[in-house]
Design an enzyme around this catalytic site. Structure first.
Site, PDB file in Angstrom:
ATOM      1  N   GLU A  98      10.277  -0.105  -4.584  1.00 31.59           N
ATOM      2  CA  GLU A  98      11.586  -0.471  -4.052  1.00 31.59           C
ATOM      3  C   GLU A  98      11.893  -1.951  -4.210  1.00 31.59           C
ATOM      4  OE1 GLU A  98      14.100   0.303   0.104  1.00 31.59           O
ATOM      5  OE2 GLU A  98      12.152   1.259  -0.203  1.00 31.59           O
ATOM      6  N   HIS A 124      22.986   5.026   3.908  1.00 34.89           N
ATOM      7  CA  HIS A 124      22.778   6.472   3.990  1.00 34.89           C
ATOM      8  C   HIS A 124      23.824   7.050   4.918  1.00 34.89           C
ATOM      9  CE1 HIS A 124      20.891  10.359   4.264  1.00 34.89           C
ATOM     10  NE2 HIS A 124      19.975   9.990   3.379  1.00 34.89           N
ATOM     11  N   GLY A 172       0.792  -1.226   0.000  1.00 36.05           N
ATOM     12  CA  GLY A 172       0.000   0.000   0.000  1.00 36.05           C
ATOM     13  C   GLY A 172       0.821   1.271   0.000  1.00 36.05           C
ATOM     14  N   GLY A 173       2.116   1.188  -0.419  1.00 36.88           N
ATOM     15  CA  GLY A 173       2.928   2.384  -0.560  1.00 36.88           C
ATOM     16  C   GLY A 173       2.654   3.076  -1.876  1.00 36.88           C
ATOM     17  N   LEU A 174       3.525   4.002  -2.255  1.00 33.52           N
ATOM     18  CA  LEU A 174       3.300   4.765  -3.482  1.00 33.52           C
ATOM     19  C   LEU A 174       3.208   3.870  -4.704  1.00 33.52           C
ATOM     20  CD1 LEU A 174       5.512   7.951  -3.073  1.00 33.52           C
ATOM     21  CD2 LEU A 174       3.048   7.887  -3.469  1.00 33.52           C
ATOM     22  N   ARG A 227      25.716   9.615  -2.124  1.00 34.56           N
ATOM     23  CA  ARG A 227      25.630   8.932  -0.835  1.00 34.56           C
ATOM     24  C   ARG A 227      26.708   7.874  -0.628  1.00 34.56           C
ATOM     25  NH1 ARG A 227      19.035   8.193  -0.339  1.00 34.56           N
ATOM     26  NH2 ARG A 227      18.594  10.419  -0.130  1.00 34.56           N
TER      27      ARG A 227
END
Length: 628
Positions: A404, A238, A12-14, A299
């Site tokens: 992702e 990160h 249910g993410g983007l 990064r």
């Protein structure tokens, strides 16, 4: 009787919400599955922004430059037609989000504001303060709720995907899922499934910025059923995560983009408060190591620089794994307005105010560039052909992946603020491709055999029962901590082949030890330990793919760094010089083999790795330096 073709979206993410919108808008009945309430999906944790070339700052930015930055940022290891389409559609996506009601930050003139992010020299990141992901997700969620109210989408929140239903030809015919409250295991037939279940940062827990739900278990289950897994070795650490006893928490790259500076005291024995240390006694190492980019360097390079300064030079704060991320020199009102969300997080969990004292940070596992292998169809312009059923398709017919959990857009390293873009874009593309796939089906009936459904439900129920009845000495949560410590130490920022070989051996032992686990909870209602132990089993399988892929790739590329295989360019040399030509030959020998996508295929004895060519047709490299 001909039954309407059914579609399922998992996540249910983007990515999942965009896919659901496209499929439901096309008139196909859709079921949406999520581990929890959709609005809690991990997309809400994205802080800094989303990239799109709008050039609101008058810097003569261009879509072509966005394409080049993404290709180079990924070290030429991503297929370029998907990147081309991603960057070309980014401005339109921002306008669509605006029409959905997303409250992007604006300048005093009312123009969309844009900030600088790592690895680029133009301000092209749109943002909503420091909670951009949340604002984008809520905007799309409202559109999904509209279709849900019309009966075109049916939600299954608090349900976990367990396996694919596959017919004799290996085609996906639906899923088996478990109600996380009642533990009911149930089959859901469908003609197409879109997987949008996020990353797998929990392989590195607790040294990860990701949610406890980012286990990668869903992708791993597809991988174990025959889906290929690509570029598993590339995991982004990160550079700026705050330390914590329970987990690490992201301090957005926006902090560097808005003027934050990273430094350590030049004196390793320094004990004065940071604001008492004079400028001349501070080591702003990113600015010295990378003068062209300074604190907004990509990064992977920032993370390795921090690793070098702390682990090799011994200059970490108090001799530990910590460096300063300093905002105290910036205007307090400006910082509070632009970075309020992350300031609140740091105040809450660290107990100090970043406006009064520098934050203490260190790299943490953050984002996998690898994921399920997905296809694409190139069009005459060099991008992806819109609406092709090949786009975002896995090698299992009827199964698509986006967000992702796919590998398509980031190559060896992701540019900051390209993640929200790729999640939204790939979700939209996956939904459109699923619609094309459904329209191309010619069937008298869309209902798979009852025998197939019953057999898979019984298999998954038996796995549950075996774990519930197991009475061995192992604790699943202790095993998970051991997994995270192993991956962090042996498959981390800097890697060596002896460490990777040791990691694979230890992963095999963890795999065996999990068979002797004791849940300590025999309830048949909301048994979280059962769900977690099942996920842990799949995390170990995925960790083996990561470690094996890393062992096989003998080079330094993007987020995968093996110092023993780094080939330096001789200083001051140019094409034609003997030293440069010697470098070129050594580079060519290495990269003729390794400028390829690694593809892992699951076997009971461990992953099998093969390699495939990368489509370099949009912006081919012309010099060995381009491949670094």
């Amino acid at each position: 009787m001909k039954i309407p073709l059914q579609a399922i979206v998992i996540g249910g993410g983007l990515g999942g919400l965009w896919a659901a919108l496209r499929i439901a808008d096309a008139g196909f009945p859709l079921q949406l599955f999520s581990l929890f309430e959709v609005k809690r999906s991990h997309s809400v944790c994205a802080q800094g922004g989303i990239n799109a070339v709008l050039d609101t700052k008058g810097e003569r930015d261009s879509v072509r430059q966005h394409i080049i930055d993404t290709i180079k940022g990924g070290e030429y290891l991503a297929n370029q037609p998907p990147i081309k389409s991603l960057c070309e559609h980014a401005p339109g996506l921002i306008r669509t989000f605006e029409r959905m009601g997303v409250t992007f930050s604006r300048t005093s003139e009312g123009i969309l504001d844009q900030r600088l992010f790592g690895g680029v020299k133009n301000r092209r990141t749109c943002f909503a303060g420091a909670s951009t992901g949340q604002q984008l997700l809520y905007g799309v969620d409202q559109q999904v709720r509209r279709l849900e109210s019309l009966g075109r989408i049916e939600k299954f929140e608090w349900w976990e995907f367990l396996s694919l239903l596959q017919d004799a030809d290996g085609t996906c015919r639906g899923i088996v899922a478990m109600d996380l409250r009642s533990l009911e295991v149930r089959a859901f037939p469908a003609e197409v499934v879109v997987l949008a279940t996020g990353g797998f940062g929990q392989l590195y827990a607790p040294k990860t910025t990701t949610s406890t739900n980012c286990t990668g278990a869903a992708a791993s289950r597809c991988y174990q059923q025959g889906a290929r897994f690509a570029n598993a070795e590339f995991f982004q650490f990160h550079p700026t995560a705050m330390l914590g006893n329970d987990k690490t928490r992201l301090m957005s790259e926006a902090a560097r983009g808005e003027g934050g500076r990273i430094w350590v005291p030049r004196n390793p024995g320094e004990h004065r408060p940071p604001r008492s240390i004079p400028e001349g006694e501070r080591f702003y190492f990113l600015e010295e190591f990378f003068p062209a980019y300074g604190n907004t360097v990509a990064r992977d390079e920032a993370a390795r620089a921090i690793w070098r300064v702390t682990r090799q030079m011994g200059l970490g704060i108090g001799g530990s794994d910590r460096v300063y991320l300093d905002l105290t020199h910036l205007d307090r009102g400006f910082v509070s307005k632009r970075l309020g969300a992350i300031l609140d997080i740091y105040r809450k969990f660290a107990g100090t105010d970043p406006l009064n004292a520098p934050m203490e940070i260190f790299p943490a596992a953050h984002y996998p560039m690898g994921g399920l292998w997905v296809d694409f169809e190139r069009d005459a312009s060099g991008g992806m052909r819109p609406g092709s059923p090949s786009n975002q398709a896995t090698n299992i017919p009827g199964l698509y992946a986006c967000g992702e959990c796919d590998y398509a857009y980031h190559g060896a390293n992701r540019l900051g603020a390209n993640s929200l873009l790729s999640a939204s874009f790939s979700g939209r593309v996956a939904g459109e491709s699923a619609v094309s796939y459904l329209k191309g089906l010619v069937r008298d009936s869309a209902v798979p055999s009852e025998r197939m459904l019953r057999a898979e439900v019984e298999r998954q129920t038996a796995i549950n029962q075996a774990f519930m009845e197991s009475d061995g000495p192992e604790n699943p949560y202790r095993l998970h901590r051991e997994l995270g410590e192993l991956m962090t130490s042996k498959v981390g920022v800097v890697r060596t082949n002896p460490d990777l070989e040791m990691a694979l051996e230890e992963l095999q032992r963890l795999r065996e030890r999990l068979r002797s686990v004791h849940l300590g909870d025999s309830r048949t209602w909301a048994n979280q330990t059962l769900a977690f132990t099942r996920q842990l089993r799949d995390m170990i399988e995925l960790a083996m793919a990561v470690a094996r892929s890393a062992l096989e790739r003998d080079e330094c590329r993007g987020a995968h760094y093996k110092a023993a295989f780094k080939i330096p360019i001789p200083d001051g040399t140019f094409p034609g010089d003997p030293e440069y030509e010697d470098y070129r030959m050594r580079w060519k020998t290495n990269n003729d083999r390794w400028l390829k996508t690694s593809v892992a295929e699951w076997t009971p004895d461990g992953p099998r790795i093969r390699y495939e060519e990368v489509d370099l047709s949009v912006y081919p490299p012309t010099d060995p330096r381009d491949y670094r």
